[in-house]
Design an enzyme around this catalytic site. Structure first.
Site, PDB file in Angstrom:
ATOM      1  N   TRP A  13       1.658   2.936   2.645  1.00 54.58           N
ATOM      2  CA  TRP A  13       2.952   2.799   3.901  1.00 54.58           C
ATOM      3  C   TRP A  13       2.583   3.442   5.172  1.00 54.58           C
ATOM      4  O   TRP A  13       3.285   3.406   6.083  1.00 54.58           O
ATOM      5  CB  TRP A  13       4.158   3.299   3.173  1.00 54.58           C
ATOM      6  N   HIS A 106      -9.326   7.288   4.209  1.00 52.89           N
ATOM      7  CA  HIS A 106      -8.795   6.025   5.102  1.00 52.89           C
ATOM      8  C   HIS A 106      -9.322   6.086   6.368  1.00 52.89           C
ATOM      9  O   HIS A 106      -9.694   7.228   7.079  1.00 52.89           O
ATOM     10  CB  HIS A 106      -7.421   6.054   5.028  1.00 52.89           C
ATOM     11  N   GLU A 176     -12.460  -1.452   3.582  1.00 52.86           N
ATOM     12  CA  GLU A 176     -11.881  -1.569   4.625  1.00 52.86           C
ATOM     13  C   GLU A 176     -12.462  -1.781   6.215  1.00 52.86           C
ATOM     14  O   GLU A 176     -12.745  -0.708   6.599  1.00 52.86           O
ATOM     15  CB  GLU A 176     -10.642  -0.697   4.818  1.00 52.86           C
ATOM     16  N   SER A 222      -6.012  -6.540   6.983  1.00 53.47           N
ATOM     17  CA  SER A 222      -5.170  -7.560   7.649  1.00 53.47           C
ATOM     18  C   SER A 222      -5.016  -8.463   6.284  1.00 53.47           C
ATOM     19  O   SER A 222      -5.132  -9.788   6.257  1.00 53.47           O
ATOM     20  CB  SER A 222      -6.071  -8.514   8.704  1.00 53.47           C
ATOM     21  N   GLY A 243      -1.798  -2.709   4.151  1.00 52.54           N
ATOM     22  CA  GLY A 243      -1.428  -1.956   5.159  1.00 52.54           C
ATOM     23  C   GLY A 243       0.253  -2.329   5.352  1.00 52.54           C
ATOM     24  O   GLY A 243       1.122  -2.435   4.766  1.00 52.54           O
ATOM     25  N   GLY A 244       0.341  -3.063   6.695  1.00 50.14           N
ATOM     26  CA  GLY A 244       1.256  -3.604   7.143  1.00 50.14           C
ATOM     27  C   GLY A 244       2.226  -4.442   6.202  1.00 50.14           C
ATOM     28  O   GLY A 244       3.359  -4.132   6.489  1.00 50.14           O
TER      29      GLY A 244
END
Length: 264
Positions: A13, A106, A176, A222, A243-244
């Site tokens: 989040w 991260h 990532e 993504s 993620g988003g």
């Protein structure tokens, strides 16, 4: 015989949702997933959320009290166990909240907070010391990719972070590519698989084939419901760090239900 690894769909989040929003989100996510087969079986997956620190206690209470089939983790931890480290969070505190996972390294921590490979190695050790499963994030920038080619930087980061790790640790690795995060342009399944395969080979070299076979390797960058199935068809990709898209209940639930689209 191929090793079966329970897929992990993890929602990071980042700095979103206060504790009341977190409760509402987890309730809705659990409701949306209630008919989905994402439990621990041969066709299922594990779904995890990584809330901000202030949300962890209410998320724990909700998941435990309602017996929700979700797990949770923290977005970071300190390399230190206790002491005069204002603003840091000990792995001991996260363990007391019964977190299963904790993110380590991260890309936003590496770049915005200047976390070095040496610091991250100590954070991995701290997580393992407190019974947490570190989700170690590795990845390259566009410049790294151009200068060093695929997998060189992620593999080097993996080696550095696990330099002092021995035995058969419970780990998760998240590849990532920094160039893909938030860009809307994910790595192709072939690109992601190439790096995941190199990471698994490195794990075998460092910790043995048994650990390499058991360790889940996630892709993050993504990730969407429209590309998760193609990623999950690759033999060395065992889930996603989202993620988003993890902030949208419908989209995240659809990602968690990737089995419906993989054709297995």
């Amino acid at each position: 015989m191929a090793v079966k690894r329970v897929p992990l769909i993890a929602g990071n989040w980042k700095m979103n949702f206060d504790h009341e929003q977190a409760i509402a989100f987890v309730q809705k996510l659990a409701w949306t997933l209630k008919d989905a087969n994402h439990d621990y079986d041969e066709k299922g997956s594990e779904v995890a959320v990584f809330p901000p620190f202030t949300d962890l206690r209410p998320v724990q209470n909700l998941i435990w009290s309602d017996k929700l089939e979700l797990v949770y983790g923290a977005q970071d931890l300190s390399e230190h166990d206790s002491g005069a480290y204002t603003g840091e969070i000990s792995g001991q505190f996260l363990s007391a909240l019964h977190c299963t996972y904790v993110l380590v390294g991260h890309s936003e921590r590496r770049t915005m907070h200047n976390e070095t490979d040496e610091i991250l190695a100590r954070k991995v050790a701290a997580a393992l010391r407190h019974g947490l499963v570190p989700v170690l994030c590795v990845g390259e920038t566009a410049d790294d990719l151009e200068q060093h080619g695929p997998s060189a930087v992620p593999v080097a980061q993996l080696r550095a972070a696990l330099a002092d790790v021995t035995g058969t640790p419970d780990l998760v690795i998240a590849y990532e590519p920094v160039w893909a995060i938030g860009s809307g342009l994910a790595a192709t399944p072939e690109q992601a698989e190439q790096v995941a395969s190199a990471l698994r080979s490195t794990l075998a070299e460092l910790l043995g084939q048994e650990v390499a076979d058991a360790t889940r390797i996630l892709y993050g960058g993504s990730v969407k419901s429209s590309n998760i199935a193609s990623l999950m068809r690759e033999p060395n990709i065992d889930g996603a760090l989202v993620g988003g898209a993890s902030l949208d209940v419908t989209e995240f639930a659809s990602i968690a239900r990737f089995q419906k689209h993989v054709g297995t």
